[in-house]
Design a protein around this motif. Sequence first.
Motif, PDB file in Angstrom:
ATOM      1  N   MET A 136       0.844  -1.201   0.000  1.00 17.28           N
ATOM      2  CA  MET A 136       0.000   0.000   0.000  1.00 17.28           C
ATOM      3  C   MET A 136       0.876   1.247   0.000  1.00 17.28           C
ATOM      4  O   MET A 136       1.829   1.350   0.746  1.00 17.28           O
ATOM      5  N   THR A 137       0.545   2.170  -0.837  1.00 16.72           N
ATOM      6  CA  THR A 137       1.350   3.389  -0.917  1.00 16.72           C
ATOM      7  C   THR A 137       0.988   4.343   0.216  1.00 16.72           C
ATOM      8  O   THR A 137      -0.089   4.260   0.798  1.00 16.72           O
ATOM      9  N   ASN A 138       1.903   5.233   0.488  1.00 18.31           N
ATOM     10  CA  ASN A 138       1.610   6.238   1.509  1.00 18.31           C
ATOM     11  C   ASN A 138       0.733   7.318   0.902  1.00 18.31           C
ATOM     12  O   ASN A 138       1.119   7.957  -0.061  1.00 18.31           O
ATOM     13  N   LEU A 139      -0.417   7.504   1.485  1.00 15.61           N
ATOM     14  CA  LEU A 139      -1.310   8.524   0.944  1.00 15.61           C
ATOM     15  C   LEU A 139      -1.013   9.853   1.609  1.00 15.61           C
ATOM     16  O   LEU A 139      -0.718   9.921   2.789  1.00 15.61           O
ATOM     17  N   ALA A 140      -1.103  10.874   0.806  1.00 21.48           N
ATOM     18  CA  ALA A 140      -0.893  12.204   1.354  1.00 21.48           C
ATOM     19  C   ALA A 140      -2.161  12.643   2.068  1.00 21.48           C
ATOM     20  O   ALA A 140      -3.257  12.500   1.558  1.00 21.48           O
ATOM     21  N   GLN A 141      -2.012  13.113   3.276  1.00 20.30           N
ATOM     22  CA  GLN A 141      -3.163  13.715   3.951  1.00 20.30           C
ATOM     23  C   GLN A 141      -2.632  14.753   4.919  1.00 20.30           C
ATOM     24  O   GLN A 141      -2.022  14.430   5.933  1.00 20.30           O
ATOM     25  N   GLN A 142      -2.812  16.010   4.579  1.00 23.09           N
ATOM     26  CA  GLN A 142      -2.256  17.047   5.422  1.00 23.09           C
ATOM     27  C   GLN A 142      -3.378  17.884   6.009  1.00 23.09           C
ATOM     28  O   GLN A 142      -4.512  17.825   5.551  1.00 23.09           O
ATOM     29  N   LEU A 200      -5.416  21.081   6.503  1.00 21.93           N
ATOM     30  CA  LEU A 200      -5.670  22.230   5.649  1.00 21.93           C
ATOM     31  C   LEU A 200      -6.290  23.349   6.468  1.00 21.93           C
ATOM     32  O   LEU A 200      -7.155  23.103   7.298  1.00 21.93           O
ATOM     33  N   GLN A 238      -7.787  24.053 -11.706  1.00 22.36           N
ATOM     34  CA  GLN A 238      -6.907  23.731 -10.585  1.00 22.36           C
ATOM     35  C   GLN A 238      -7.557  24.081  -9.253  1.00 22.36           C
ATOM     36  O   GLN A 238      -7.377  23.380  -8.271  1.00 22.36           O
ATOM     37  N   LEU A 283      -9.964  21.480  -8.323  1.00 24.69           N
ATOM     38  CA  LEU A 283      -9.298  20.228  -7.955  1.00 24.69           C
ATOM     39  C   LEU A 283      -8.485  20.361  -6.676  1.00 24.69           C
ATOM     40  O   LEU A 283      -7.854  19.411  -6.252  1.00 24.69           O
ATOM     41  N   SER A 284      -8.468  21.558  -6.078  1.00 24.51           N
ATOM     42  CA  SER A 284      -7.706  21.704  -4.854  1.00 24.51           C
ATOM     43  C   SER A 284      -8.471  21.029  -3.715  1.00 24.51           C
ATOM     44  O   SER A 284      -9.688  20.933  -3.751  1.00 24.51           O
ATOM     45  N   PRO A 285      -7.757  20.542  -2.719  1.00 18.10           N
ATOM     46  CA  PRO A 285      -8.447  19.853  -1.619  1.00 18.10           C
ATOM     47  C   PRO A 285      -9.275  20.786  -0.735  1.00 18.10           C
ATOM     48  O   PRO A 285     -10.084  20.303   0.048  1.00 18.10           O
ATOM     49  N   HIS A 286      -9.088  22.086  -0.875  1.00 16.57           N
ATOM     50  CA  HIS A 286      -9.882  23.012  -0.073  1.00 16.57           C
ATOM     51  C   HIS A 286     -11.326  23.010  -0.553  1.00 16.57           C
ATOM     52  O   HIS A 286     -11.582  22.823  -1.738  1.00 16.57           O
ATOM     53  N   PRO A 287     -12.287  23.271   0.364  1.00 18.92           N
ATOM     54  CA  PRO A 287     -13.677  23.357  -0.079  1.00 18.92           C
ATOM     55  C   PRO A 287     -13.847  24.496  -1.080  1.00 18.92           C
ATOM     56  O   PRO A 287     -13.244  25.564  -0.911  1.00 18.92           O
TER      57      PRO A 287
END
Lengths: 232, 217
Positions: free
Chosen positions: A1-7, A9, A93, A96-100
Amino acid sequence: MTNLAQQHLSYRAAFALVVKRDLTIALRHKDDIINPLLFFIIVVTLFPLGIGPEANTLSRIAPGIIWVAALLATLLSLDRLFKSDHADGSLEQMLLSPHPIFILVLAKIVAHWLITGLPLIIIAPLLAVLLHLHEQSYAALMLTLLLGTPVLSLLGAIGVALTVGIKKGGVLLSLLVLPLYIPVLIFATSAIDTAALSLPYSGQLAIIAALFFGSLTLAPFAVGAALKVSTN
Amino acid sequence: MSLILSEQLAPLISAKQLTCIREDRILFEQLSLTICAGDIIQVEGPNGAGKTSLLRILAGLSQPFEGEVYFQDQAITHCRELFHQNLLYLGHLPGVKGEMSAIENLTFNLALHGLETDQVEDDLAQVNLLGFEDSLASHLSAGQHRRIALARLLNTKAPIWILDEPFTAIDKQGVQNLEQLFLDHAEQGGCVILTTHQDLTLAAKRMKKISLTYRLY
Protein backbone atom coordinates in the motif's frame (compact mmCIF):
# COMPACT_ATOMS: atom_id res chain seq x y z
CA MET A 1 0.00 0.00 0.00
CA THR A 2 1.35 3.39 -0.92
CA ASN A 3 1.61 6.24 1.51
CA LEU A 4 -1.31 8.52 0.94
CA ALA A 5 -0.89 12.20 1.35
CA GLN A 6 -3.16 13.71 3.95
CA GLN A 7 -2.26 17.05 5.42
CA HIS A 8 -4.00 19.48 7.64
CA LEU A 9 -5.67 22.23 5.65
CA SER A 10 -6.36 25.69 6.95
CA TYR A 11 -9.43 27.48 5.60
CA ARG A 12 -8.06 30.84 6.63
CA ALA A 13 -4.77 30.29 4.81
CA ALA A 14 -6.57 29.23 1.62
CA PHE A 15 -8.86 32.26 1.83
CA ALA A 16 -5.96 34.68 2.34
CA LEU A 17 -3.97 33.01 -0.45
CA VAL A 18 -6.67 33.53 -3.08
CA VAL A 19 -7.51 37.10 -1.98
CA LYS A 20 -3.83 38.05 -2.10
CA ARG A 21 -3.39 36.50 -5.55
CA ASP A 22 -6.43 38.24 -7.04
CA LEU A 23 -5.40 41.59 -5.57
CA THR A 24 -1.86 41.16 -6.95
CA ILE A 25 -3.24 40.44 -10.40
CA ALA A 26 -5.64 43.39 -10.27
CA LEU A 27 -2.91 45.81 -9.14
CA ARG A 28 -0.68 44.72 -12.03
CA HIS A 29 -3.51 44.75 -14.52
CA LYS A 30 -4.96 48.11 -13.52
CA ASP A 31 -7.78 48.07 -16.11
CA ASP A 32 -9.74 45.87 -13.73
CA ILE A 33 -9.84 48.66 -11.15
CA ILE A 34 -9.94 51.73 -13.39
CA ASN A 35 -12.55 50.65 -15.97
CA PRO A 36 -15.59 50.27 -13.68
CA LEU A 37 -14.59 53.31 -11.64
CA LEU A 38 -14.20 55.48 -14.71
CA PHE A 39 -17.54 54.23 -16.05
CA PHE A 40 -19.18 55.14 -12.73
CA ILE A 41 -17.70 58.64 -12.73
CA ILE A 42 -18.54 59.32 -16.38
CA VAL A 43 -22.17 58.17 -16.12
CA VAL A 44 -22.82 60.23 -12.99
CA THR A 45 -21.15 63.38 -14.35
CA LEU A 46 -23.07 63.16 -17.64
CA PHE A 47 -26.45 63.52 -15.92
CA PRO A 48 -26.07 67.17 -14.76
CA LEU A 49 -24.86 68.00 -18.27
CA GLY A 50 -27.86 66.35 -19.88
CA ILE A 51 -30.55 67.45 -17.46
CA GLY A 52 -29.27 70.89 -16.54
CA PRO A 53 -27.71 72.23 -13.34
CA GLU A 54 -30.97 72.88 -11.49
CA ALA A 55 -30.37 71.83 -7.86
CA ASN A 56 -33.93 70.71 -7.08
CA THR A 57 -34.22 68.30 -10.00
CA LEU A 58 -30.76 66.88 -9.47
CA SER A 59 -31.12 66.28 -5.75
CA ARG A 60 -34.45 64.53 -6.46
CA ILE A 61 -32.86 62.01 -8.87
CA ALA A 62 -29.38 61.79 -7.29
CA PRO A 63 -29.92 58.53 -5.29
CA GLY A 64 -31.25 56.75 -8.36
CA ILE A 65 -28.41 57.95 -10.60
CA ILE A 66 -25.68 56.96 -8.18
CA TRP A 67 -27.18 53.56 -7.49
CA VAL A 68 -27.97 52.71 -11.12
CA ALA A 69 -24.45 53.76 -12.14
CA ALA A 70 -22.92 51.64 -9.34
CA LEU A 71 -25.04 48.69 -10.40
CA LEU A 72 -24.01 48.94 -14.05
CA ALA A 73 -20.35 49.50 -13.14
CA THR A 74 -20.44 46.29 -11.10
CA LEU A 75 -22.12 44.44 -13.96
CA LEU A 76 -19.39 45.67 -16.29
CA SER A 77 -16.68 44.29 -14.04
CA LEU A 78 -18.31 40.91 -13.32
CA ASP A 79 -16.94 39.23 -16.41
CA ARG A 80 -13.41 39.32 -14.99
CA LEU A 81 -14.41 37.34 -11.92
CA PHE A 82 -13.97 33.86 -13.40
CA LYS A 83 -13.46 34.35 -17.12
CA SER A 84 -9.67 34.71 -17.23
CA ASP A 85 -9.22 31.90 -14.72
CA HIS A 86 -11.40 29.72 -16.91
CA ALA A 87 -9.47 30.68 -20.05
CA ASP A 88 -6.02 29.81 -18.68
CA GLY A 89 -6.95 26.70 -16.71
CA SER A 90 -6.49 28.05 -13.16
CA LEU A 91 -10.20 27.52 -12.48
CA GLU A 92 -9.79 23.76 -13.04
CA GLN A 93 -6.91 23.73 -10.58
CA MET A 94 -9.01 25.54 -7.99
CA LEU A 95 -11.84 23.04 -8.38
CA LEU A 96 -9.30 20.23 -7.95
CA SER A 97 -7.71 21.70 -4.85
CA PRO A 98 -8.45 19.85 -1.62
CA HIS A 99 -9.88 23.01 -0.07
CA PRO A 100 -13.68 23.36 -0.08
CA ILE A 101 -14.77 25.27 -3.16
CA PHE A 102 -16.95 27.75 -1.25
CA ILE A 103 -13.90 29.11 0.61
CA LEU A 104 -12.02 29.77 -2.63
CA VAL A 105 -15.12 31.24 -4.27
CA LEU A 106 -15.80 33.50 -1.28
CA ALA A 107 -12.18 34.69 -1.43
CA LYS A 108 -12.53 35.54 -5.11
CA ILE A 109 -15.76 37.46 -4.46
CA VAL A 110 -14.21 39.39 -1.56
CA ALA A 111 -11.26 40.30 -3.79
CA HIS A 112 -13.69 41.39 -6.52
CA TRP A 113 -15.53 43.64 -4.07
CA LEU A 114 -12.26 45.16 -2.85
CA ILE A 115 -11.29 45.87 -6.46
CA THR A 116 -14.60 47.26 -7.75
CA GLY A 117 -17.01 47.93 -4.86
CA LEU A 118 -14.69 49.71 -2.47
CA PRO A 119 -13.41 52.35 -4.97
CA LEU A 120 -17.05 53.15 -5.85
CA ILE A 121 -17.88 53.74 -2.19
CA ILE A 122 -14.86 56.00 -1.75
CA ILE A 123 -15.65 58.15 -4.80
CA ALA A 124 -19.46 58.24 -4.29
CA PRO A 125 -19.65 61.18 -1.81
CA LEU A 126 -17.69 63.38 -4.22
CA LEU A 127 -20.12 62.60 -7.01
CA ALA A 128 -23.04 63.14 -4.66
CA VAL A 129 -21.85 66.75 -4.18
CA LEU A 130 -22.01 67.13 -7.94
CA LEU A 131 -25.66 66.03 -7.89
CA HIS A 132 -26.65 68.28 -4.93
CA LEU A 133 -27.60 65.34 -2.74
CA HIS A 134 -29.35 66.43 0.47
CA GLU A 135 -26.94 66.88 3.34
CA GLN A 136 -28.79 64.49 5.62
CA SER A 137 -28.69 61.77 2.92
CA TYR A 138 -24.91 61.22 2.90
CA ALA A 139 -24.89 58.76 5.79
CA ALA A 140 -27.69 56.76 4.17
CA LEU A 141 -25.86 56.77 0.82
CA MET A 142 -22.66 55.44 2.37
CA LEU A 143 -24.43 52.82 4.49
CA THR A 144 -26.52 51.50 1.59
CA LEU A 145 -23.46 51.33 -0.65
CA LEU A 146 -21.45 49.60 2.07
CA LEU A 147 -24.13 46.94 2.56
CA GLY A 148 -25.40 46.85 -1.00
CA THR A 149 -22.32 46.60 -3.21
CA PRO A 150 -21.18 43.29 -1.62
CA VAL A 151 -24.64 41.91 -2.50
CA LEU A 152 -24.05 42.97 -6.11
CA SER A 153 -20.72 41.11 -6.18
CA LEU A 154 -22.15 38.00 -4.49
CA LEU A 155 -25.26 37.70 -6.68
CA GLY A 156 -23.31 38.63 -9.80
CA ALA A 157 -20.84 35.84 -9.12
CA ILE A 158 -23.65 33.28 -9.47
CA GLY A 159 -24.50 34.64 -12.91
CA VAL A 160 -20.85 34.65 -14.01
CA ALA A 161 -20.32 31.11 -12.75
CA LEU A 162 -23.31 29.93 -14.78
CA THR A 163 -22.20 31.65 -17.98
CA VAL A 164 -18.42 31.20 -17.75
CA GLY A 165 -18.40 28.22 -20.10
CA ILE A 166 -20.36 30.05 -22.79
CA LYS A 167 -18.38 31.89 -25.47
CA LYS A 168 -20.57 34.98 -25.68
CA GLY A 169 -22.37 35.01 -22.35
CA GLY A 170 -22.46 38.80 -21.90
CA VAL A 171 -26.12 39.36 -22.75
CA LEU A 172 -27.22 36.26 -20.90
CA LEU A 173 -25.29 37.45 -17.86
CA SER A 174 -27.14 40.79 -17.82
CA LEU A 175 -30.48 39.05 -18.21
CA LEU A 176 -29.70 36.66 -15.36
CA VAL A 177 -28.23 39.15 -12.93
CA LEU A 178 -30.11 42.44 -13.38
CA PRO A 179 -33.47 41.13 -12.09
CA LEU A 180 -31.67 39.92 -8.95
CA TYR A 181 -30.23 43.42 -8.43
CA ILE A 182 -33.62 45.15 -8.45
CA PRO A 183 -34.50 44.62 -4.74
CA VAL A 184 -31.18 46.14 -3.68
CA LEU A 185 -31.77 49.11 -5.97
CA ILE A 186 -35.32 49.71 -4.71
CA PHE A 187 -34.51 49.55 -1.00
CA ALA A 188 -31.25 51.49 -1.30
CA THR A 189 -32.78 54.44 -3.17
CA SER A 190 -35.80 54.37 -0.89
CA ALA A 191 -33.52 54.57 2.17
CA ILE A 192 -31.68 57.57 0.74
CA ASP A 193 -34.95 59.32 -0.17
CA THR A 194 -36.33 58.71 3.31
CA ALA A 195 -33.16 60.10 4.86
CA ALA A 196 -33.60 63.27 2.79
CA LEU A 197 -36.94 63.82 4.57
CA SER A 198 -35.15 63.34 7.93
CA LEU A 199 -37.17 60.21 8.61
CA PRO A 200 -35.70 56.97 10.01
CA TYR A 201 -34.50 54.63 7.28
CA SER A 202 -33.43 51.69 9.45
CA GLY A 203 -36.15 49.49 7.95
CA GLN A 204 -34.77 49.66 4.41
CA LEU A 205 -31.27 49.28 5.77
CA ALA A 206 -32.30 46.15 7.67
CA ILE A 207 -33.69 44.62 4.49
CA ILE A 208 -30.46 45.34 2.59
CA ALA A 209 -28.50 43.85 5.50
CA ALA A 210 -30.72 40.75 5.33
CA LEU A 211 -30.02 40.48 1.60
CA PHE A 212 -26.31 40.85 2.35
CA PHE A 213 -26.15 38.13 4.98
CA GLY A 214 -28.42 35.85 3.00
CA SER A 215 -26.29 36.08 -0.12
CA LEU A 216 -23.04 35.94 1.89
CA THR A 217 -23.98 32.56 3.32
CA LEU A 218 -25.72 31.03 0.31
CA ALA A 219 -24.09 32.50 -2.81
CA PRO A 220 -20.66 30.80 -2.42
CA PHE A 221 -22.32 27.38 -2.44
CA ALA A 222 -24.42 28.25 -5.48
CA VAL A 223 -21.34 29.61 -7.25
CA GLY A 224 -19.37 26.44 -6.46
CA ALA A 225 -22.12 24.23 -7.86
CA ALA A 226 -22.50 26.44 -10.94
CA LEU A 227 -18.76 26.35 -11.62
CA LYS A 228 -18.78 22.56 -11.48
CA VAL A 229 -21.57 22.50 -14.05
CA SER A 230 -19.84 25.09 -16.26
CA THR A 231 -16.54 23.19 -16.38
CA ASN A 232 -18.17 19.80 -16.89
CA MET B 1 -14.67 -3.28 -23.41
CA SER B 2 -12.85 -4.15 -20.23
CA LEU B 3 -9.24 -4.32 -19.24
CA ILE B 4 -7.50 -5.10 -16.01
CA LEU B 5 -4.02 -3.68 -15.93
CA SER B 6 -2.45 -5.28 -12.90
CA GLU B 7 -3.91 -7.60 -10.39
CA GLN B 8 -1.22 -8.05 -7.79
CA LEU B 9 -1.79 -4.76 -5.92
CA ALA B 10 -4.74 -2.93 -4.42
CA PRO B 11 -5.99 -0.44 -6.98
CA LEU B 12 -5.25 3.24 -6.44
CA ILE B 13 -7.91 4.35 -8.83
CA SER B 14 -10.48 2.31 -10.66
CA ALA B 15 -13.45 2.94 -12.87
CA LYS B 16 -16.48 0.78 -13.44
CA GLN B 17 -18.69 0.74 -16.51
CA LEU B 18 -17.90 4.27 -17.63
CA THR B 19 -19.93 5.68 -20.50
CA CYS B 20 -19.22 9.11 -21.90
CA ILE B 21 -21.48 10.92 -24.36
CA ARG B 22 -20.56 14.22 -25.98
CA GLU B 23 -22.77 16.01 -28.50
CA ASP B 24 -24.98 12.91 -28.89
CA ARG B 25 -21.95 10.81 -29.83
CA ILE B 26 -20.85 7.92 -27.64
CA LEU B 27 -17.11 8.35 -27.03
CA PHE B 28 -16.76 5.13 -25.08
CA GLU B 29 -19.12 2.88 -23.19
CA GLN B 30 -18.84 0.21 -20.51
CA LEU B 31 -15.19 1.10 -19.93
CA SER B 32 -13.81 -0.45 -16.76
CA LEU B 33 -10.23 -0.08 -15.64
CA THR B 34 -8.07 -0.63 -12.60
CA ILE B 35 -4.87 1.30 -12.04
CA CYS B 36 -2.43 0.28 -9.32
CA ALA B 37 0.69 1.75 -7.76
CA GLY B 38 3.59 1.50 -10.18
CA ASP B 39 1.53 1.76 -13.36
CA ILE B 40 2.37 4.19 -16.14
CA ILE B 41 -0.55 4.32 -18.50
CA GLN B 42 -0.75 6.01 -21.84
CA VAL B 43 -4.22 6.71 -23.18
CA GLU B 44 -3.98 6.76 -26.95
CA GLY B 45 -6.33 7.28 -29.83
CA PRO B 46 -7.05 9.66 -32.68
CA ASN B 47 -8.23 13.24 -32.15
CA GLY B 48 -11.77 13.31 -30.86
CA ALA B 49 -11.68 9.77 -29.50
CA GLY B 50 -12.30 10.93 -25.95
CA LYS B 51 -8.84 10.89 -24.34
CA THR B 52 -9.27 14.21 -22.57
CA SER B 53 -12.85 13.32 -21.61
CA LEU B 54 -11.63 10.10 -19.99
CA LEU B 55 -8.90 11.93 -18.07
CA ARG B 56 -11.32 14.62 -16.88
CA ILE B 57 -13.76 11.96 -15.70
CA LEU B 58 -10.99 10.13 -13.83
CA ALA B 59 -9.95 13.41 -12.18
CA GLY B 60 -13.55 14.13 -11.17
CA LEU B 61 -13.83 17.31 -13.27
CA SER B 62 -16.54 15.86 -15.51
CA GLN B 63 -19.34 13.52 -14.65
CA PRO B 64 -19.64 10.33 -16.71
CA PHE B 65 -23.00 9.62 -18.33
CA GLU B 66 -22.96 6.28 -16.57
CA GLY B 67 -20.56 4.53 -14.24
CA GLU B 68 -18.42 5.63 -11.33
CA VAL B 69 -14.77 6.33 -10.54
CA TYR B 70 -13.34 4.89 -7.33
CA PHE B 71 -10.35 5.98 -5.30
CA GLN B 72 -9.28 2.98 -3.23
CA ASP B 73 -12.73 1.43 -3.51
CA GLN B 74 -14.45 4.64 -2.42
CA ALA B 75 -16.45 6.62 -4.96
CA ILE B 76 -14.57 9.90 -5.58
CA THR B 77 -17.76 11.89 -5.18
CA HIS B 78 -17.83 10.73 -1.55
CA CYS B 79 -14.22 11.43 -0.61
CA ARG B 80 -13.49 14.60 -2.56
CA GLU B 81 -11.03 16.16 -0.14
CA LEU B 82 -8.91 13.01 0.35
CA PHE B 83 -8.95 12.22 -3.37
CA HIS B 84 -7.86 15.72 -4.36
CA GLN B 85 -5.03 15.62 -1.83
CA ASN B 86 -3.76 12.53 -3.60
CA LEU B 87 -4.32 13.73 -7.13
CA LEU B 88 -2.28 15.94 -9.39
CA TYR B 89 -4.07 16.84 -12.61
CA LEU B 90 -2.57 18.98 -15.34
CA GLY B 91 -4.91 19.75 -18.21
CA HIS B 92 -4.42 21.15 -21.71
CA LEU B 93 -4.13 24.61 -20.21
CA PRO B 94 -1.19 25.18 -17.88
CA GLY B 95 -3.11 27.35 -15.39
CA VAL B 96 -0.36 29.98 -15.34
CA LYS B 97 -1.27 33.64 -14.79
CA GLY B 98 0.43 36.11 -17.13
CA GLU B 99 0.29 38.88 -14.52
CA MET B 100 2.33 36.92 -11.97
CA SER B 101 6.00 35.92 -12.07
CA ALA B 102 7.12 32.32 -12.51
CA ILE B 103 7.89 31.98 -8.83
CA GLU B 104 4.57 33.51 -7.73
CA ASN B 105 2.67 31.18 -10.04
CA LEU B 106 4.39 28.09 -8.69
CA THR B 107 4.09 29.22 -5.07
CA PHE B 108 0.37 29.84 -5.49
CA ASN B 109 -0.22 26.52 -7.23
CA LEU B 110 1.61 24.61 -4.51
CA ALA B 111 -0.07 26.47 -1.66
CA LEU B 112 -3.49 26.02 -3.26
CA HIS B 113 -2.97 22.28 -2.99
CA GLY B 114 -1.68 22.57 0.57
CA LEU B 115 1.97 21.85 -0.25
CA GLU B 116 5.24 23.25 1.07
CA THR B 117 6.55 26.25 -0.83
CA ASP B 118 10.09 26.62 0.52
CA GLN B 119 11.82 24.87 -2.39
CA VAL B 120 10.23 26.74 -5.28
CA GLU B 121 13.51 28.22 -6.51
CA ASP B 122 15.16 24.80 -6.72
CA ASP B 123 12.12 23.42 -8.50
CA LEU B 124 12.23 26.17 -11.10
CA ALA B 125 15.97 25.62 -11.57
CA GLN B 126 15.29 21.93 -12.17
CA VAL B 127 12.85 22.69 -14.97
CA ASN B 128 15.41 25.00 -16.62
CA LEU B 129 13.80 28.25 -15.53
CA LEU B 130 16.81 29.49 -13.59
CA GLY B 131 17.06 33.22 -14.16
CA PHE B 132 13.39 33.53 -15.11
CA GLU B 133 12.01 33.29 -11.56
CA ASP B 134 10.97 36.92 -11.38
CA SER B 135 9.94 37.38 -15.01
CA LEU B 136 6.23 37.91 -15.51
CA ALA B 137 4.76 34.79 -17.06
CA SER B 138 3.29 36.86 -19.91
CA HIS B 139 6.89 37.48 -21.06
CA LEU B 140 7.66 33.75 -21.17
CA SER B 141 7.01 31.24 -23.95
CA ALA B 142 4.34 28.52 -24.13
CA GLY B 143 6.94 25.86 -23.32
CA GLN B 144 8.08 27.83 -20.28
CA HIS B 145 4.46 28.14 -19.09
CA ARG B 146 4.18 24.38 -19.36
CA ARG B 147 7.42 24.03 -17.40
CA ILE B 148 6.07 26.23 -14.58
CA ALA B 149 3.03 23.94 -14.37
CA LEU B 150 5.16 20.80 -14.53
CA ALA B 151 7.44 22.05 -11.74
CA ARG B 152 4.64 21.03 -9.38
CA LEU B 153 5.48 17.40 -10.14
CA LEU B 154 8.79 17.82 -8.32
CA ASN B 155 7.19 18.87 -5.07
CA THR B 156 3.97 16.95 -4.82
CA LYS B 157 3.25 14.05 -2.52
CA ALA B 158 0.23 12.93 -4.50
CA PRO B 159 0.55 9.37 -5.81
CA ILE B 160 -1.90 9.80 -8.68
CA TRP B 161 -0.73 11.91 -11.60
CA ILE B 162 -3.18 12.56 -14.41
CA LEU B 163 -1.48 14.51 -17.18
CA ASP B 164 -3.18 15.63 -20.37
CA GLU B 165 -0.57 16.15 -23.11
CA PRO B 166 2.26 17.00 -20.68
CA PHE B 167 4.84 17.16 -23.47
CA THR B 168 3.15 19.91 -25.49
CA ALA B 169 5.73 22.61 -26.33
CA ILE B 170 8.45 20.84 -24.32
CA ASP B 171 11.87 20.33 -25.95
CA LYS B 172 13.54 16.91 -26.44
CA GLN B 173 15.75 17.09 -23.37
CA GLY B 174 12.76 18.15 -21.29
CA VAL B 175 10.75 15.17 -22.54
CA GLN B 176 13.55 12.81 -21.49
CA ASN B 177 13.74 14.34 -18.03
CA LEU B 178 9.99 14.02 -17.65
CA GLU B 179 10.05 10.37 -18.69
CA GLN B 180 12.69 9.70 -16.06
CA LEU B 181 10.56 11.56 -13.51
CA PHE B 182 7.57 9.36 -14.37
CA LEU B 183 9.69 6.20 -13.96
CA ASP B 184 10.96 7.34 -10.55
CA HIS B 185 7.44 8.21 -9.47
CA ALA B 186 6.16 4.78 -10.50
CA GLU B 187 9.06 3.10 -8.67
CA GLN B 188 8.09 4.96 -5.51
CA GLY B 189 4.58 3.60 -5.63
CA GLY B 190 2.76 6.24 -7.62
CA CYS B 191 0.86 5.94 -10.86
CA VAL B 192 0.88 8.12 -13.97
CA ILE B 193 -1.96 8.38 -16.46
CA LEU B 194 -1.12 10.48 -19.50
CA THR B 195 -2.08 11.21 -23.07
CA THR B 196 0.46 12.06 -25.72
CA HIS B 197 0.98 11.60 -29.43
CA GLN B 198 4.76 11.33 -29.04
CA ASP B 199 6.62 8.03 -29.12
CA LEU B 200 8.13 7.61 -25.71
CA THR B 201 11.33 5.67 -25.06
CA LEU B 202 10.01 4.16 -21.86
CA ALA B 203 7.09 2.74 -23.78
CA ALA B 204 8.42 -0.73 -24.31
CA LYS B 205 9.59 -1.38 -20.78
CA ARG B 206 6.96 -0.01 -18.47
CA MET B 207 4.11 1.61 -20.27
CA LYS B 208 0.66 0.13 -20.50
CA LYS B 209 -1.76 1.46 -23.03
CA ILE B 210 -5.44 2.16 -23.22
CA SER B 211 -6.55 2.57 -26.82
CA LEU B 212 -9.67 4.53 -27.60
CA THR B 213 -11.06 4.35 -31.11
CA TYR B 214 -13.01 7.03 -32.89
CA ARG B 215 -16.65 6.05 -33.06
CA LEU B 216 -19.08 7.63 -35.45
CA TYR B 217 -22.32 6.71 -33.70
